[in-house]
Design a protein around this motif. Structure first.
Motif, short mmCIF file in Angstrom:
data_model
loop_
_atom_site.label_atom_id
_atom_site.label_comp_id
_atom_site.label_asym_id
_atom_site.label_seq_id
_atom_site.Cartn_x
_atom_site.Cartn_y
_atom_site.Cartn_z
N MET A 1 -27.88 -8.24 -19.97
CA MET A 1 -27.30 -7.56 -18.82
C MET A 1 -26.14 -6.70 -19.30
O MET A 1 -25.29 -7.15 -20.06
CB MET A 1 -26.82 -8.59 -17.80
CG MET A 1 -26.32 -7.99 -16.52
SD MET A 1 -25.75 -9.24 -15.36
CE MET A 1 -27.29 -9.98 -14.89
N SER A 2 -26.09 -5.49 -18.84
CA SER A 2 -25.06 -4.57 -19.30
C SER A 2 -23.71 -4.94 -18.72
O SER A 2 -23.60 -5.68 -17.72
CB SER A 2 -25.42 -3.15 -18.87
OG SER A 2 -25.37 -3.05 -17.46
N PHE A 3 -22.67 -4.41 -19.39
CA PHE A 3 -21.32 -4.67 -18.91
C PHE A 3 -21.14 -4.11 -17.51
O PHE A 3 -20.52 -4.74 -16.64
CB PHE A 3 -20.32 -4.02 -19.87
CG PHE A 3 -18.91 -4.04 -19.36
CD1 PHE A 3 -18.19 -5.24 -19.37
CD2 PHE A 3 -18.30 -2.91 -18.88
CE1 PHE A 3 -16.90 -5.27 -18.90
CE2 PHE A 3 -17.01 -2.95 -18.40
CZ PHE A 3 -16.30 -4.12 -18.41
N GLN A 4 -21.75 -2.96 -17.25
CA GLN A 4 -21.62 -2.37 -15.91
C GLN A 4 -22.27 -3.25 -14.86
O GLN A 4 -21.72 -3.44 -13.77
CB GLN A 4 -22.27 -0.98 -15.91
CG GLN A 4 -22.08 -0.26 -14.57
CD GLN A 4 -22.70 1.11 -14.57
OE1 GLN A 4 -23.29 1.52 -15.56
NE2 GLN A 4 -22.57 1.82 -13.48
N SER A 5 -23.45 -3.83 -15.19
CA SER A 5 -24.12 -4.72 -14.24
C SER A 5 -23.28 -5.96 -13.98
O SER A 5 -23.14 -6.41 -12.83
CB SER A 5 -25.49 -5.12 -14.79
OG SER A 5 -26.27 -3.97 -15.00
N ARG A 6 -22.73 -6.52 -15.05
CA ARG A 6 -21.89 -7.70 -14.88
C ARG A 6 -20.69 -7.38 -14.00
O ARG A 6 -20.32 -8.14 -13.11
CB ARG A 6 -21.41 -8.20 -16.24
CG ARG A 6 -22.49 -8.83 -17.09
CD ARG A 6 -21.95 -9.08 -18.49
NE ARG A 6 -23.00 -9.41 -19.44
CZ ARG A 6 -23.40 -10.65 -19.69
NH1 ARG A 6 -22.81 -11.65 -19.08
NH2 ARG A 6 -24.36 -10.89 -20.55
N LEU A 7 -20.09 -6.23 -14.29
CA LEU A 7 -18.91 -5.83 -13.51
C LEU A 7 -19.29 -5.61 -12.05
O LEU A 7 -18.58 -6.04 -11.14
CB LEU A 7 -18.35 -4.55 -14.12
CG LEU A 7 -16.97 -4.11 -13.60
CD1 LEU A 7 -15.94 -5.18 -13.90
CD2 LEU A 7 -16.58 -2.80 -14.25
N PHE A 8 -20.43 -4.99 -11.85
CA PHE A 8 -20.94 -4.74 -10.49
C PHE A 8 -21.13 -6.06 -9.73
O PHE A 8 -20.65 -6.24 -8.61
CB PHE A 8 -22.26 -3.97 -10.60
CG PHE A 8 -22.97 -3.80 -9.30
CD1 PHE A 8 -22.59 -2.81 -8.41
CD2 PHE A 8 -24.02 -4.63 -8.97
CE1 PHE A 8 -23.26 -2.66 -7.22
CE2 PHE A 8 -24.68 -4.48 -7.77
CZ PHE A 8 -24.30 -3.49 -6.90
N LEU A 9 -21.81 -6.99 -10.36
CA LEU A 9 -22.07 -8.27 -9.71
C LEU A 9 -20.77 -9.02 -9.46
O LEU A 9 -20.60 -9.67 -8.42
CB LEU A 9 -23.00 -9.12 -10.58
CG LEU A 9 -24.45 -8.62 -10.62
CD1 LEU A 9 -25.28 -9.50 -11.52
CD2 LEU A 9 -25.05 -8.61 -9.22
N ALA A 10 -19.87 -8.95 -10.41
CA ALA A 10 -18.60 -9.66 -10.25
C ALA A 10 -17.83 -9.12 -9.05
O ALA A 10 -17.27 -9.88 -8.26
CB ALA A 10 -17.77 -9.52 -11.52
N ILE A 11 -17.84 -7.81 -8.89
CA ILE A 11 -17.12 -7.22 -7.75
C ILE A 11 -17.77 -7.63 -6.44
O ILE A 11 -17.10 -8.02 -5.48
CB ILE A 11 -17.08 -5.69 -7.89
CG1 ILE A 11 -16.22 -5.31 -9.09
CG2 ILE A 11 -16.52 -5.05 -6.63
CD1 ILE A 11 -16.28 -3.84 -9.43
N VAL A 12 -19.11 -7.56 -6.40
CA VAL A 12 -19.82 -7.94 -5.17
C VAL A 12 -19.54 -9.38 -4.82
O VAL A 12 -19.22 -9.72 -3.67
CB VAL A 12 -21.34 -7.70 -5.36
CG1 VAL A 12 -22.10 -8.31 -4.21
CG2 VAL A 12 -21.62 -6.20 -5.44
N VAL A 13 -19.64 -10.25 -5.79
CA VAL A 13 -19.40 -11.67 -5.53
C VAL A 13 -17.95 -11.89 -5.12
O VAL A 13 -17.65 -12.66 -4.19
CB VAL A 13 -19.76 -12.51 -6.77
CG1 VAL A 13 -19.30 -13.93 -6.61
CG2 VAL A 13 -21.25 -12.46 -7.00
N ALA A 14 -17.05 -11.20 -5.77
CA ALA A 14 -15.63 -11.37 -5.47
C ALA A 14 -15.31 -10.93 -4.05
O ALA A 14 -14.40 -11.46 -3.41
CB ALA A 14 -14.79 -10.56 -6.46
N VAL A 15 -16.08 -10.00 -3.52
CA VAL A 15 -15.84 -9.56 -2.14
C VAL A 15 -16.54 -10.49 -1.16
O VAL A 15 -15.98 -10.85 -0.12
CB VAL A 15 -16.35 -8.11 -1.96
CG1 VAL A 15 -16.32 -7.72 -0.50
CG2 VAL A 15 -15.47 -7.16 -2.77
N LEU A 16 -17.76 -10.89 -1.48
CA LEU A 16 -18.55 -11.66 -0.52
C LEU A 16 -18.08 -13.11 -0.40
O LEU A 16 -18.12 -13.68 0.69
CB LEU A 16 -20.03 -11.63 -0.93
CG LEU A 16 -20.71 -10.27 -0.78
CD1 LEU A 16 -22.19 -10.40 -1.06
CD2 LEU A 16 -20.51 -9.71 0.61
#
Lengths: 566, 299
Positions: free
Chosen positions: A1-16
């Motif tokens: 998984m790319s760094f961008q994907s990880r960062l994307f998921l982390a932000i989504v989870v951090a908001v949800l």
């Protein structure tokens, strides 16, 4: 998984996650508070119902007591009930109905001491019917009301009833009076839509309070006269319920709004996360792109950055590393240049040795003839003169080529068989068997005779070296057309020996510069051969196995084709 | 009238005769001869005229009662040798109001009205002939409700109703219905309710029905129910109720006609007879009473 994907998921989870936790907490707190509120309301209403029952019981008791006192002094009642006066009988029959309406009761019955109905307000024409169990059972629980289910002419009637008695002329009469519970309790106008009072008859299923509502029960003695004479009292229940329908609707509404908010937040988080992760990862991707383009030939990539963050630090580190690589690359190129000069010197040495070897052999031969038979010297000299001239010419050409540093290609049609013979003639046999299998059908090739000779001398030299010391060692040089015999596209030259052959690892390194298995070898022979063959647009391959000898196959294109097949 | 013939007194009498007879008592035809004469042809010759000619339904009021609800009083001009008659119309259900407004004659079945004048010197109450018999009708397929013995009827007459009543006494005109032409069965009857039904505006029938329910005991599902007259007629016709309490005329000049609404096979149990009382203000013109209880002013 790319760094961008990880960062994307982390932000989504951090908001949800916080939003989900907020929804859960609000829902739970709302449920707790509303449930408590509902329980308080139900408890309060149950207390009100209890108080109402007590008050109604007292009211009924007071009214029955008043009616009893009046009847004790009522002459017409005395005439009808005691004296049996026919004239007063209509008064007696209608008494309970009139008194019931005047006193606000819903049920009123006057019975004699035998339990026979003298007058009934709720069912006028049930007079003279025996119903002694009604006052008897109501008297079981004095001071409290009993829920009585009895009949009228039209329909069953339910009443909260009490019993009282009075005496006339020494006879005991009973009064049973009551009110309809729905009039005072079940129809309480103050009840809200979700708050209700139900009457549960004996034997009915208990009210389910697990899911849907809050329940409080108030037990009450119950007498059912519709099923015939009763022998005892049952227990009915007033059930105060608070429906959770509004709460459930509220909860569903909250859930819907939270889901909507969650969906909107998710969509927003996706957009923001995509933008943010792209913004964060873009410098990293740029660094990766720059880093990917770096190699020893391209070290001019700039990693300058004004950023004060980690990306800027990393960029500067990569820039410093590139600078070091640039210095190291320069040093390496200098080392390579020096190595190349050394290589060139060794190649010159090798080529000159090859050119001098025939001359040395001729001179040894002439010296030998001079010592042994000087008279033959002129003949032998004349005979070996061409070898000397050929070698001198070779050396002169070699010198011219080296003088140009880059050997030029003098392409012209060449007779391969002739060149093979020249090369073999210059190669000392040293007792090694040499065999020629030259095809006369081969076409001429377009090439440089000197290069062809260098190719063959190197290959034959290597083959001869490999069979030295091998009993019956044999080197075979053959030529044949390459491709279809009728339409040849090139000439195939095969130099085969019966030497020890090569292992796989030896074969893999056979064309490397300076790789040799010979004690006096330079390790440049096959390397030079390969470059010369490639310069002639030909191909070179080796077939060898340990103990099975070696076959070196060179294919050269015929004049006019440019390259060979295979 | 059929054919657009103007309605006249004679034509009304002729049509009423045919309607009342119902082709059961021997009247073959009734034809209007002129405004005052009707020719009646009997199916068979007889020594006396049919009693049907005595029916009050043949009394012709002309336009007098065409719309009584719109009137408060009607003053009839005095006939020769007779006093003038004033008809008073009242919207009140309480006939005591009529007495208090000066009425000389009130015919009532309400014991309250009779009681009202019982101790008043200016009124006298006279019993009229027994003119109504309350009967219990049951469809052929209904579970029978048996009224056993005269004691029950006495109780019904004495205690169950607020009216001047007595146990029903024979003869009953419906006992001779076997001579009537066979009526056609209205069809399959379906008993659906365990009820004794009565007309909503008949308090006597209500008392009887309630008493019958009381006598049936607490263990039964039998109950009483009031119906509108049209619903009561439908229940009788369709046989959907367990029993019906209805008022029948004590005398019938046309039994077959009067029993037409009772389906064949209907069980008929007489309960009580009732009568009204004529309350007359003292000093009023002399009155007489016909066989059917009709009060007439004597000339």
């Amino acid at each position: 998984m790319s760094f961008q994907s990880r960062l994307f998921l982390a932000i989504v989870v951090a908001v949800l996650l916080p939003l989900g936790a907020l929804a859960f907490g609000v829902r739970r707190e709302m449920e707790r508070r509303l449930t408590t509120e509902y329980e308080n309301r139900v408890t309060s209403l149950a207390a009100v119902v209890d108080a109402d029952l007590a008050r109604e019981s007292a009211t009924i008791a007071a009214r029955l007591s008043a009616l009893g006192r009046d009847l004790a002094h009522d002459n017409r009642f005395r005439l009808a009930a005691v004296q049996g006066s026919p004239a007063a009988r209509p008064y007696l029959l209608d008494y309970a109905g009139d008194a019931m309406r005047l006193s606000g009761l819903s049920l009123l019955q006057v019975q004699d001491s035998a339990g026979r109905i003298l007058s009934s307000g709720h069912f006028r024409n049930e007079f003279d019917q025996p119903q002694p169990e009604l006052p008897r059972l109501l008297a079981i629980s004095p001071g409290t009301m009993t829920l009585v289910r009895t009949r009228t002419a039209e329909a069953p009637v339910l009443a909260l009833a009490r019993v009282d008695s009075f005496r006339v002329a020494g006879r005991r009469f009973t009064l049973v009076g009551g009110i309809r519970p729905e009039d005072r309790l079940l129809g309480t106008p103050a009840l809200g839509g979700d708050l209700g009072i139900m009457l549960i008859y004996p034997g009915a299923e208990p009210v389910d309070s697990s899911g849907g509502r809050v329940v409080r029960e108030i037990p009450l003695p119950y007498l059912d006269l519709l099923r015939g004479p009763a022998s005892g009292l049952d227990t009915a229940r007033f059930v105060v319920t608070q429906s959770l329908a509004t709460f459930n609707a509220l909860r569903h509404s909250v859930d819907r709004w939270f889901l909507l908010a969650l969906g909107l937040t998710l969509a927003l988080a996706v957009v923001v996360a995509a933008w943010l992760s792209n913004r964060v990862s873009r410098p990293i991707r740029e660094l990766a792109r720059k880093t990917e383009s770096i190699d020893l030939d391209r070290l001019d990539q700039s990693f300058d950055s004004n950023r004060g963050d980690e990306i800027g630090a990393l960029s500067r580190l990569l820039g410093a590393m590139t600078d070091r690589l640039r210095i190291s690359s320069a040093r390496l190129r200098e080392a390579e240049r020096r190595a190349a000069v050394g290589d060139l010197a060794r190649q010159v040495n090798h080529d000159i040795k090859n050119g001098l070897a025939p001359i040395r052999n001729v001179l040894r031969h002439l010296s030998q003839v001079l010592r042994q038979d000087p008279g033959l010297l002129p003949g032998v000299f004349e005979d070996r003169k061409s070898t000397l001239e050929s070698s001198v010419e070779y050396l002169e050409t070699l010198a011219r080529n080296y003088a140009r540093l880059s050997p030029g290609m003098d392409r012209q049609p060449c007779d391969v068989n002739d060149i093979v013979r020249q090369a073999l003639r210059n190669t000392a046999g040293d007792g090694t068997g040499l065999s020629l299998e030259l095809s006369e059908q081969i076409p001429t090739v377009l090439g440089d005779g000197l290069m062809l000779r260098r190719i063959l001398e190197n290959l034959v030299g290597n083959a001869v070296d490999s069979v030295i010391g091998t009993p019956g060692g044999l080197v075979t040089v053959s030529t044949e057309p390459a491709g279809d015999n009728n339409h040849p596209v090139g000439v195939r030259i095969v130099v085969a020996d019966t030497g020890p052959g090569m292992t796989r690892s030896e074969l893999d390194r056979a064309f490397d510069d300076f790789y040799t298995t010979k004690s006096q070898g330079t390790g440049l022979g096959l390397s030079i051969v390969r470059r010369l063959v490639l310069d002639l647009n030909g191909t070179l391959r080796i077939e060898t196995e340990p103990g099975a000898g070696t076959r070196v196959i060179v294919e050269l294109p015929i004049a006019g084709t440019g390259e060979t097949t295979g | 009238m059929p054919g657009g013939t103007p309605s006249t007194t004679a034509s009304q009498v002729a049509s009423t005769l045919v309607l009342l007879d119902g082709r059961a008592l021997g009247i073959d035809s009734a034809v209007q001869l002129d405004d005052r004469r009707v020719r009646v042809r009997l199916r068979e010759p007889g020594d006396t005229a049919p009693r049907l000619f005595a029916s009050p339904a043949l009394a012709v009021l002309g336009n007098l009662a065409s719309d009584p609800g719109s009137l408060s009083r009607i003053d009839l001009p005095p006939a020769e040798g007779r006093p003038p008659i004033v008809y008073l119309f009242t919207q009140s259900d309480d006939l005591r109001d009529a007495l208090d407004r000066g009425a000389d004659l009130v015919v009532s079945r309400d014991p309250t009205v009779v009681d009202y004048v019982a101790n008043r010197a200016d009124f006298a109450a006279f019993p009229l002939p027994w003119d109504r018999t309350y009967v219990l009708l049951q469809p052929p397929k209904a579970e029978p409700l048996t009224i056993s013995g005269d004691s029950v009827r006495r109780t019904l007459a004495r205690d169950a109703v607020r009216a001047e009543a007595r146990p029903a006494e024979p003869p009953f005109w419906w006992d001779s219905l076997s001579a009537c032409p066979a009526a056609t069965d209205s069809g399959e009857q379906h008993l659906t309710a365990s009820r004794i039904v009565y007309s909503r505006d008949d308090e006597v029938a209500r008392g009887l029905a309630e008493r019958l329910v009381a006598l049936a005991g607490a263990g039964t599902s039998l109950r009483a129910a009031a119906l509108e007259p049209a619903e009561l007629a439908a229940a009788l016709r369709n046989g959907t109720e367990r029993a019906l309490v209805i008022a029948a005329p004590r005398e019938s000049l046309a039994p077959c006609r009067d029993a037409l609404d009772w389906p064949p096979g209907t069980s008929i149990q007489p309960l009580i007879d009732t009568r009204a009382r004529a309350i007359v203000r003292r000093g009023s013109p002399p009155l007489t009473v016909d066989w059917d209880g009709t009060v007439r002013v004597l000339p």
